[in-house]
Write a protein that holds these residues in place. Structure first.
Motif, mmCIF file in Angstrom:
data_model
loop_
_atom_site.group_PDB
_atom_site.id
_atom_site.type_symbol
_atom_site.label_atom_id
_atom_site.label_comp_id
_atom_site.label_asym_id
_atom_site.label_seq_id
_atom_site.Cartn_x
_atom_site.Cartn_y
_atom_site.Cartn_z
ATOM 1 N N PRO A 30 0.948 -0.596 -0.159
ATOM 2 C CA PRO A 30 -0.244 0.040 -0.184
ATOM 3 C C PRO A 30 0.917 1.035 0.357
ATOM 4 O O PRO A 30 1.836 1.686 0.365
ATOM 5 C CB PRO A 30 -0.643 -0.335 1.263
ATOM 6 C CG PRO A 30 -0.120 -1.003 2.255
ATOM 7 C CD PRO A 30 0.554 -2.204 0.946
ATOM 8 N N ARG A 63 -10.420 3.796 6.216
ATOM 9 C CA ARG A 63 -10.658 4.411 4.725
ATOM 10 C C ARG A 63 -12.058 4.653 4.890
ATOM 11 O O ARG A 63 -13.216 4.471 5.243
ATOM 12 C CB ARG A 63 -10.695 3.579 3.518
ATOM 13 C CG ARG A 63 -9.670 2.881 2.988
ATOM 14 C CD ARG A 63 -10.279 2.496 1.220
ATOM 15 N NE ARG A 63 -10.503 3.050 0.604
ATOM 16 C CZ ARG A 63 -10.008 3.355 -0.865
ATOM 17 N NH1 ARG A 63 -8.891 3.202 -0.665
ATOM 18 N NH2 ARG A 63 -10.577 3.909 -2.007
ATOM 19 N N SER A 90 -4.279 1.517 -2.056
ATOM 20 C CA SER A 90 -4.855 0.772 -0.510
ATOM 21 C C SER A 90 -4.040 -0.498 -1.033
ATOM 22 O O SER A 90 -4.162 -0.721 0.278
ATOM 23 C CB SER A 90 -4.776 1.415 0.288
ATOM 24 O OG SER A 90 -6.710 1.730 0.218
ATOM 25 N N ALA A 91 -4.123 -0.916 -1.834
ATOM 26 C CA ALA A 91 -3.396 -2.609 -2.288
ATOM 27 C C ALA A 91 -4.642 -3.475 -1.520
ATOM 28 O O ALA A 91 -4.973 -4.323 -1.197
ATOM 29 C CB ALA A 91 -2.282 -3.310 -1.445
ATOM 30 N N ILE A 118 -6.281 3.592 4.903
ATOM 31 C CA ILE A 118 -5.552 4.003 4.404
ATOM 32 C C ILE A 118 -3.877 4.926 4.809
ATOM 33 O O ILE A 118 -4.379 5.387 6.403
ATOM 34 C CB ILE A 118 -5.956 4.774 3.430
ATOM 35 C CG1 ILE A 118 -5.574 6.108 2.230
ATOM 36 C CG2 ILE A 118 -6.822 6.001 4.905
ATOM 37 C CD1 ILE A 118 -6.520 6.094 1.232
#
Ligand code: AMP
Ligand code: MG
Length: 320
Positions: free
Chosen positions: A60, A99, A110-111, A116
Motif C-alpha cells: 500500500p 478508509r 491502499s492495496a 489508508i
C-alpha cells in the motif's frame, strides 16, 4: 524518452499539475525523500507507479495531502488521530486510519485494504502541487525497487528518468529519513515503521504508549492486516468455469466462458492492476468460489500474480 528535470517554479508546478491530472508520474521533493507521485484517485496512474518502480508486490502507498480537510476526505480520523495530525503535520508522520467510505482514492493505492496511509509533507513545492491538483497524491519513494531512496533530483533521474514524465527539482531533501508510520486503531497506537519522528515524541503528544508491531498484532488484529485477501476460494490459471464459480477474465475469455468480470478486455496489464482489488472485492461479495484466467507473470503482471497466489494460498489454508 528522458523526463525533463525542472527546478521548482510556478511554471514547473503548473506543468507538474497538468501531468498529474492526465494520469502521469511526477517525481516530487519532500522533506524526507523524493516521491514518485500520481493522482491517487486514478487507478491506472497508480498502477504506473508500481510498474515504474518494478515492484514485484503491491505494497500500500502513502497518500499525500495538503490540508487536514483533504486528509479527512480519505480517512476516518479519530480524536486521537486528529491530535497527532495537528501536532506533527506538516511533517514526517504517516497515519494509518480506516478508509473513508467514499474516499476518492483507487483501491490499488491502499492495496485493497480497509485502511489508508496519509501524511502532509513539510515541503512547500509538494504542498503547492497538491493544492494545484486539489487531490491526494499517492507517492512511494522515487527509486527502483530494492535500491536506495533518492534525496536529490539527480538520484531520481539516474534510476527512473525513462519511466516517469517529469522530475521537479527542489534541491537535496532536508531529512533523508523516511516518515514514521503509526496505525491509529481506535484508542491504540502502533508504530509500523520507525522514521524521522521519534516514537517517544509521538507517545508524549498522545499521552499514551505507542506499541510495537508485535504488541499491536496481539491486541488489534484487524488493524494490523498487511495484505488484502478475499474470503472466497480462488482457483488460478483457470481455462474453464466450474459449477458454482464466478469467472475473472483477462483479455479474451476461454471459448464458451461468459466472464463475470474482466480485468482488462484488451489484455492490458496496467488496466488489470488498476481493476484488481476493486474486482476481487466485488466478486468476494457475490460468491464463494472465483476462477481466475492466467495472466502473464511479467512487468506489473508479476505483482498481480504475486497477490493472486498469496490470496489463493490463504483461502486454501483457511479452508473456505
Ligand atoms: P513507502 O511508500 O515506500 O514509504 O512505504 C509505505 C509503507 O507504508 C509500506 O511499508 C506499507 O506497508 C505501509 N502502509 C501503507 N499503507 C498501509 C496500510 N493501510 N496498512 C498498513 N501499512 C501501510
Ligand atoms: Mg521506499
Amino acid at each position: 524518452v528522458t523526463a525533463p528535470v525542472l527546478p521548482v517554479s510556478p511554471e514547473a508546478l503548473d506543468q507538474a499539475a497538468a501531468v498529474i491530472r492526465t494520469g502521469g508520474l511526477v517525481a516530487i521533493p519532500t522533506e524526507t525523500v523524493y516521491g514518485l507521485a500520481a493522482d491517487a484517485a486514478n487507478g491506472e496512474a497508480v498502477a504506473r507507479i508500481y510498474a515504474a518502480k518494478g515492484r514485484p508486490r503491491f505494497n500500500p502507498l502513502i497518500c499525500h495531502v495538503s490540508s487536514l480537510e483533504m486528509a479527512r476526505r480519505i480517512g476516518v480520523f479519530s480524536p486521537l488521530a486528529l491530535r497527532l495530525a495537528e501536532a506533527f503535520w506538516p511533517g514526517p508522520l504517516s497515519l494509518i486510519a480506516p478508509r473513508a467510505a467514499d474516499a476518492p482514492v483507487s483501491a490499488l493505492a491502499s492495496a485493497g485494504l480497509p485502511t489508508i496511509a496519509v501524511r502532509m509533507p513539510d515541503h512547500e513545492a509538494a504542498l503547492d502541487l497538491i493544492r494545484r491538483v486539489d487531490r491526494p497524491l499517492a507517492a512511494p519513494s522515487a527509486n527502483l525497487s530494492e535500491q536506495l531512496s533518492p534525496t536529490t533530483a539527480q538520484h531520481v533521474a539516474a534510476q527512473l528518468s525513462d519511466r516517469l514524465d517529469l522530475i521537479l527539482d527542489g534541491g537535496p531533501c532536508r531529512s533523508g529519513v523516511e516518515s514514521t508510520i503509526i496505525a491509529v486503531d481506535g484508542d491504540r497506537l502502533v508504530q509500523l515503521r520507525p522514521g524521522a519522528i521519534a516514537r517517544a515524541d509521538i507517545a508524549g503528544v498522545a499521552e499514551q504508549q505507542v506499541m510495537s508491531p508485535e504488541e499491536g498484532a496481539i491486541r488489534a488484529p484487524g488493524m494490523m492486516q498487511r495484505h488484502y485477501a478475499p474470503r472466497a476460494q480462488l482457483r488460478l490459471d483457470a481455462s474453464d468455469v466450474r459449477e458454482g464459480e464466478l469467472f475473472l477474465a483477462f483479455g479474451d475469455p476461454p471459448r464458451g466462458v461468459a466472464p463475470t468480470l474482466n480485468l482488462s478486455t484488451r489484455g492490458d496489464l496496467i488496466e488489470a492492476a488498476s481493476n484488481l482489488f476493486a474486482m476481487l472485492h466485488e466478486l468476494d461479495a457475490r460468491g464463494t468460489h472465483i476462477a481466475i484466467a492466467p495472466l502473464p507473470d511479467e512487468g506489473i503482471g508479476e505483482a498481480i500474480c504475486d497477490r493472486l497466489k498469496r490470496a489463493a494460498a490463504r483461502s486454501a489454508e483457511v479452508g473456505v
